[in-house]
Design a protein around this motif. Structure first.
Motif, PDB file in Angstrom:
ATOM      1  N   ASP A  17      -5.813   9.749  -2.122  1.00 19.68           N
ATOM      2  CA  ASP A  17      -4.383   9.169  -1.647  1.00 19.68           C
ATOM      3  C   ASP A  17      -3.686   9.723  -0.354  1.00 19.68           C
ATOM      4  O   ASP A  17      -2.553   9.444   0.070  1.00 19.68           O
ATOM      5  N   GLN A  34      -0.044   8.180   0.605  1.00 19.31           N
ATOM      6  CA  GLN A  34       0.490   7.138  -0.191  1.00 19.31           C
ATOM      7  C   GLN A  34       1.468   7.647  -1.066  1.00 19.31           C
ATOM      8  O   GLN A  34       1.376   8.646  -1.690  1.00 19.31           O
ATOM      9  N   GLY A  87       0.786  -1.357   0.156  1.00 19.32           N
ATOM     10  CA  GLY A  87       0.034  -0.093  -0.098  1.00 19.32           C
ATOM     11  C   GLY A  87       0.964   1.190  -0.022  1.00 19.32           C
ATOM     12  O   GLY A  87       0.371   2.212  -0.470  1.00 19.32           O
ATOM     13  N   LYS A  88       2.027   1.004   0.586  1.00 18.22           N
ATOM     14  CA  LYS A  88       3.057   2.184   0.514  1.00 18.22           C
ATOM     15  C   LYS A  88       2.375   3.403   1.211  1.00 18.22           C
ATOM     16  O   LYS A  88       2.482   4.601   0.901  1.00 18.22           O
ATOM     17  N   TRP A  89       1.636   3.214   2.165  1.00 16.27           N
ATOM     18  CA  TRP A  89       1.119   4.459   2.862  1.00 16.27           C
ATOM     19  C   TRP A  89       2.032   4.580   4.125  1.00 16.27           C
ATOM     20  O   TRP A  89       2.712   3.898   4.726  1.00 16.27           O
TER      21      TRP A  89
END
Lengths: 411, 471
Positions: B443, B470, B218-220
Motif C-alpha cells: 500500500d 494508498q 485507487g485512492k493513491w
C-alpha cells in the motif's frame, strides 16, 4: 557508365532498338536492355509533358519498370546451407548500404562471422575483413604497377643494349641466407639463450595468437640477421596447439629448418632457476644492465585487452626473478601501454647485448609513445614539471609537456 | 554543399555535380546535407529523378538516405512507396532501412504495418531496440496496452534493454485506465527498475505519480520528499528497507568475491596462495572487526602531511568506543623512511590490528575479504571506488549486490578545511542505513528519482524520493 548511356541514347534515337527487339536481339543486348527500355519510356514521358515541368515521381516509375528484368536477372548461385546464404545476403545489403563489409567472403569466414557473439563483434570482424581486403587489393595494384615499370625498364635496357661490368660478385639472397644460418647455427652452440614462453594460449583470442606468431617470426628474423644472435628457445610449446598451427601457416616448410630450439619442457627444467629472469612490464624491479650470463624469458602473448599481471603471476608461481625495461627511467612517457611488441623487445635486447647503450636500445620503442629521451631520472623531472604546472595554474598539462619535449628532443 | 531550395532540372543537377570536387559521391553528400537542413522532399525527389534518368537505377544507400529524409518529415505515403520499391528491387533489406521504415510508419495511422515489418525483421535477426521502441510506443499510443506489453516482454526476453523513455510511455498512456491486468504489468515495470537499480528522472517520476493518482478508485496519492538519514519517510512515517544484504545475498556475494576477485583466473595475479592463506588465518584468529581500513589509501588523504600521520589521524578518529580496527598495508610501511616513522607505526599497532601484504600484492582484495568475513555490521574505509574489483564479478546481478553492499558499508574520508581537532580533520561520508532502490509494501511505494534529466555518476545515489501511499 555515362558514356555508355550517351551511346545508348544515340542508339535509341536512331531507333535500332525496335529493330533489335523484333529480330530477337534483345538477349544480346541484355545488359543494356534495362536502361534502353527506360530511356525509351522516359523519352515518351517527356514528349507528352510540357518541357520545363518536372515529374517528381518519375524515379519511381523507373525503379518499378526496371524490375521485370531485374527479376529475370537473378542468377542461381552455388548451393549453400540456407543460413549461410541468408547471412551472405544480409552482408550484401550491408555493403550496399555503405557499411565496412568485404566484397568477397569465404564460407569459413562467413561461419566465423555467424559465430560472433554480439552485434558489435560481428561489425568488428567485418571491418577487419574489409580492411584486409583493401590492403590486399592495394598490394596487388602496386605489384602490377611495379611489374609494368620493370618491363618498361627492360625494354629501354634492351634498346640501349649495354652490358654492365661490375667488379663485385652479385650477392644473392641465398648466399646471405647461408651466412645468416651459419651464424644462427653457431648461436645454437655458443649463443646466449633467450626464451619465449609459449604458455599463454588460453589467455588469448585466435587473432591475438595470430598476431603473436607474426611478432615472433619478425623477432626470429631480426635475431637471425644480427651480428651475434641469441639462441632462441620456444618453451612450453605443445604440438598441434594453436601456436603450432599458426607457425606452420607462417613458415610453411621452413618451420622444420628453423635454427631454434623448440620444446614442450618448461624453462625451469632446462635452465638453473637462479639464472632465469622473466621480463614483464608489471615487474616491480627495473632492469639496470643487460646481463650476459642470465637467461631472459619473454612471454609470447599479445594482450589487447590489458590483462594486468598475467605474466608476473607466472613468474611468481615459479619463484623466478622478474624485471621490467627501464622505460620510465629513460623516456618521458606520453601515451600507450608499457608493454611492447615481441619484435620491439627483441630489437632492444639485441642492441643491449651488442652495445649496452640504453639510449640506442630504446630507440626501438615506438616514437608515439614517448616525448623524449632523458638523462636525468624522470622522477626529478616530474617534480619540476609539477612545479611548472602549479605555477601556471590554468594552463594545460599538454603545454608543459610540449615545452619539455622541446628541451629534450627525441634524437 | 548547400542543397538547393527548389527542385532542379537534370541539366542543373549535372552542373552542380560537375562543380563538386568528387562527383562520384555527389548524390550521397547532397542527400546528407538535405537531411541535415531538412530540405523539402521535392528537392530530393528531383535529384532521384535525375539519377534514375541518368543511370536507370538508384543505389540502395541513396534510397535509404531518401527514406531518412521522408521519415524525418513524416511523409507516410512516400515511405510506403519507397518500401514497395525496395521490396521488389531487393530480396531482403538490412537493419538500417528496417529501423527507418518502422520508425516512420509507427508514427502514422498505418502503424500496424510497422508491426508486420517487425515480424519480418525477426525472421532474420534480433530487432534493434529502436524498432521495438517505435512499435511499443505506437501500440500504447493507440491504447493497445496488451500488445505493447507483449512486445515489451519479448524485448526483455531477447536481452534488448529498453530506454527509460519507453518505460515512461507505458505510464503516460495507461493513465486513467481501470484494468487489473494492466496495473500488474506496470507494477512489473517498477520492479524492473528495482531489480536493475535504475532511477527514473524527474519527468518520468511525474508520469508515475500521475498514473498512480489517476487509477479510478485507487485512492493513491503521491508526495515528493527527502528521506531522513534514519531511513524514515517524513510523509508516511514508513521505515525504508535496510541497506543490509540478506543472509543469502551476503554469503553469495562473499563467495563470489573470494572466487572471482581474489582468486580470479590465477591467485598469483593479485597475491599468492601462501600469502592469502596466511591472511586468512590472521583474520580468522581475530574476527570480527568493526572497521577495516585501507592504510595506503587513507595515508594519501592530505598530500602535505606525512603519510603515517594521515593514517594515525584516521585511526585515532575511528578508534572510539572500543571499535575493533584492522589496518591493511604493505610491507614497505614497516621500513623506517621519511614518510613512515617507526615510532608512529608502533603506536598505531597498539590501537589496531595490522596486516602487511607483500609490496606487489593487491591489498584491496584483502580489504574486501576481511570486511565480508567480519559480518554484516563491519564497515570499511577507503576513497577508492573499487570499480576494478566490481568489474571482476561475473554477472550484473552480483555487481548490483556489490554496489548495494558498498553503499551500505563504505566510509569515505575526505580532507576538510584546516583544523587541529580530530573531528574537523576528516569529514566522514557515512554509509547509508537504508537502501536506495524502488521499494513497495503493497500500500506504499517509495521511488528514488534523479533531479535532472542528465545521467548522474554511477556511484551517486539520488536523495529525492517520491512517496506514494494508498488511503
Amino acid at each position: 557508365m555515362q558514356s555508355a548511356n550517351m551511346l545508348l541514347r544515340k542508339i535509341v534515337r536512331s531507333s535500332v532498338l525496335p529493330f533489335a527487339a523484333q529480330h530477337g536481339m534483345k538477349k544480346d543486348l541484355f545488359l543494356l536492355s534495362r536502361t534502353l527500355s527506360l530511356s525509351l519510356c522516359l523519352k515518351q514521358d517527356k514528349s507528352c509533358e510540357p518541357s520545363g515541368k518536372l515529374d517528381l515521381d518519375e524515379w519511381k516509375k523507373v525503379m518499378k519498370s526496371g524490375l521485370q528484368e531485374g527479376v529475370s536477372e537473378v542468377v542461381s548461385e552455388p548451393k549453400e546451407p540456407s543460413s549461410l546464404a541468408a547471412a551472405r545476403e544480409t552482408l550484401e545489403m550491408w555493403r550496399l548500404a555503405g557499411r565496412a563489409v568485404p566484397e568477397n567472403i569465404s564460407e569459413e569466414q562467413l561461419k566465423t562471422f555467424m559465430e560472433c557473439p554480439s552485434k558489435s563483434a560481428k561489425k568488428k570482424y567485418l571491418k577487419y575483413l574489409h580492411l584486409k581486403e583493401l590492403h590486399k587489393k592495394n598490394d596487388k595494384r602496386k605489384m602490377h604497377e611495379k611489374r609494368e615499370r620493370k618491363l618498361e625498364a627492360q625494354d629501354q635496357a634492351s634498346k640501349t643494349d649495354e652490358t654492365k661490368k661490375s667488379s663485385f660478385i652479385c650477392m644473392w639472397s641465398s648466399t646471405m641466407d647461408k651466412a645468416y644460418n651459419w651464424r644462427a647455427a653457431q648461436s645454437m652452440i655458443f649463443g646466449q639463450p633467450l626464451v619465449f614462453d609459449m604458455s599463454y594460449e588460453k589467455e588469448m583470442s585466435v587473432r591475438e595468437v595470430t598476431n603473436t606468431v607474426r611478432q615472433i617470426s619478425l623477432s626470429e628474423s631480426c635475431n637471425r640477421r644480427s651480428v651475434d644472435p641469441f639462441h632462441i628457445h620456444f618453451c612450453n610449446f605443445k604440438d598441434d596447439s594453436l601456436y603450432h598451427r599458426e607457425f606452420i601457416k607462417q613458415y610453411r616448410e621452413a618451420w622444420d629448418k628453423l635454427l631454434i630450439t623448440v620444446t614442450d619442457q618448461c624453462y625451469t627444467e632446462i635452465f638453473p632457476k637462479d639464472k632465469l629472469i622473466y621480463l614483464t612490464a608489471d615487474s616491480p624491479k627495473v632492469m639496470k644492465t643487460f646481463d650476459h650470463d642470465k637467461i631472459y624469458i619473454v612471454g609470447s602473448m599479445v594482450d589487447k585487452s590489458i590483462k594486468t599481471g598475467v605474466s608476473l603471476a607466472r613468474a611468481k608461481r615459479l619463484g623466478l626473478e622478474t624485471a621490467a625495461l627501464p622505460l620510465d627511467k629513460y623516456l618521458l612517457w606520453s601515451t600507450g601501454a608499457k608493454n611492447l611488441t615481441l619484435d620491439q623487445v627483441m630489437h632492444i635486447l639485441l642492441t643491449l647485448k651488442d652495445t649496452a647503450d640504453w639510449k640506442k636500445a630504446l630507440e626501438f620503442v615506438p616514437k608515439r609513445k614517448y616525448c623524449g629521451f632523458v638523462n636525468k631520472p624522470v622522477k626529478e623531472l616530474k617534480k619540476t614539471l609539477d612545479l611548472i604546472n602549479t605555477l601556471k595554474l590554468g594552463k594545460g598539462r599538454e603545454n608543459v609537456q610540449k615545452q619539455l619535449a622541446k628541451s629534450y628532443p627525441k634524437k | 554543399v548547400q542543397p538547393p531550395e527548389k527542385p532542379l532540372q537534370a541539366e542543373e543537377w549535372n552542373k552542380l555535380r560537375e562543380n563538386f570536387q568528387s562527383p562520384e559521391i555527389f548524390e550521397e553528400v547532397m542527400l546528407n546535407s538535405m537531411i541535415r537542413c531538412n530540405s523539402p522532399i521535392d528537392v530530393a525527389k528531383s535529384l532521384l529523378t535525375h539519377l534514375a534518368k541518368r543511370n536507370g537505377d538508384i543505389a540502395y544507400n541513396v534510397l535509404v538516405k531518401y527514406l531518412t529524409l521522408c521519415v524525418q518529415q513524416g511523409q507516410v505515403s512516400e515511405i510506403r512507396d519507397v518500401y514497395d520499391i525496395m521490396k521488389v528491387r531487393f530480396k531482403i533489406l538490412e537493419s538500417g532501412a528496417y529501423n527507418l521504415l518502422i520508425k516512420g510508419l509507427s508514427k502514422s495511422d498505418q502503424w500496424r504495418m510497422a508491426l508486420t515489418l517487425l515480424e519480418e525483421v525477426k525472421k532474420m535477426m534480433i530487432p534493434s531496440r529502436t524498432c521495438y521502441e517505435s512499435c511499443i510506443k505506437a501500440a500504447s499510443r493507440h491504447q493497445e496496452m496488451k500488445l505493447a506489453f507483449e512486445l515489451y516482454d519479448e524485448m526483455l526476453a531477447k536481452d534488448v534493454v529498453p530506454t527509460l523513455d519507453v518505460l515512461q510511455s507505458f505510464f503516460d498512456f495507461s493513465r486513467g485506465m481501470k484494468d487489473a491486468e494492466l496495473q500488474k504489468e506496470l507494477f512489473g515495470i517498477l520492479l524492473y527498475l528495482r531489480e536493475n537499480q535504475i532511477y527514473p528522472h524527474k519527468t518520468f517520476m511525474r508520469s508515475i505519480k500521475l498514473w498512480f493518482e489517476s487509477i479510478p478508485g485507487g485512492k493513491w496519492s503521491g508526495h515528493l520528499t527527502n528521506i531522513k538519514d534514519s531511513g524514515q519517510c517524513p510523509v508516511c512515517n514508513h521505515q525504508l528497507e535496510d541497506s543490509n544484504l540478506t543472509e543469502e545475498e551476503y554469503s553469495n556475494l562473499s563467495e563470489k568475491i573470494i572466487r572471482d576477485v581474489i582468486h580470479g583466473t590465477d591467485t598469483f595475479r593479485k597475491t599468492s596462495p601462501q600469502e592469502f592463506e596466511a591472511f586468512q588465518t590472521f583474520v580468522e584468529n581475530r574476527l570480527p572487526f568493526d572497521i577495516v581500513i585501507d592504510g595506503l589509501n587513507v595515508s594519501h588523504i592530505k598530500p602535505r602531511k606525512m603519510q603515517c600521520e594521515n593514517l594515525f589521524d584516521a585511526v585515532n578518529c575511528l578508534a572510539k568506543e572500543n571499535a575493533r580496527l584492522l589496518v591493511l598495508g604493505r610491507k614497505h610501511m614497516l621500513i623506517n623512511s621519511s614518510n613512515w616513522k617507526r615510532e608512529i607505526m608502533k603506536e598505531m599497532q597498539n590501537k589496531a590490528d595490522f596486516f602487511f601484504a607483500e609490496n606487489i600484492s593487491e591489498d584491496d582484495a584483502f580489504l574486501l575479504y576481511a570486511t565480508l568475513r567480519s559480518g554484516n555490521h563491519c564497515k570499511f574505509v577507503t576513497r577508492d571506488f573499487l570499480r576494478d574489483h566490481k568489474a571482476c564479478l561475473p554477472d550484473s546481478l552480483t555487481r548490483h549486490l556489490f554496489r548495494k553492499w558498498q553503499r551500505g558499508h563504505q566510509i569515505a574520508f575526505s580532507p576538510s578545511a584546516e583544523g587541529r581537532s580530530f573531528s574537523s580533520v576528516f569529514s566522514q561520508q557515512p554509509a547509508f542505513r537504508y537502501d536506495c532502490v524502488v521499494q513497495t509494501t503493497g500500500d506504499t511505494w517509495h521511488i528514488p528519482y534523479k533531479d535532472v534529466f542528465e545521467e548522474k555518476y554511477s556511484y551517486q545515489v539520488p536523495r529525492k524520493w517520491l512517496c506514494i501511499q494508498q488511503k
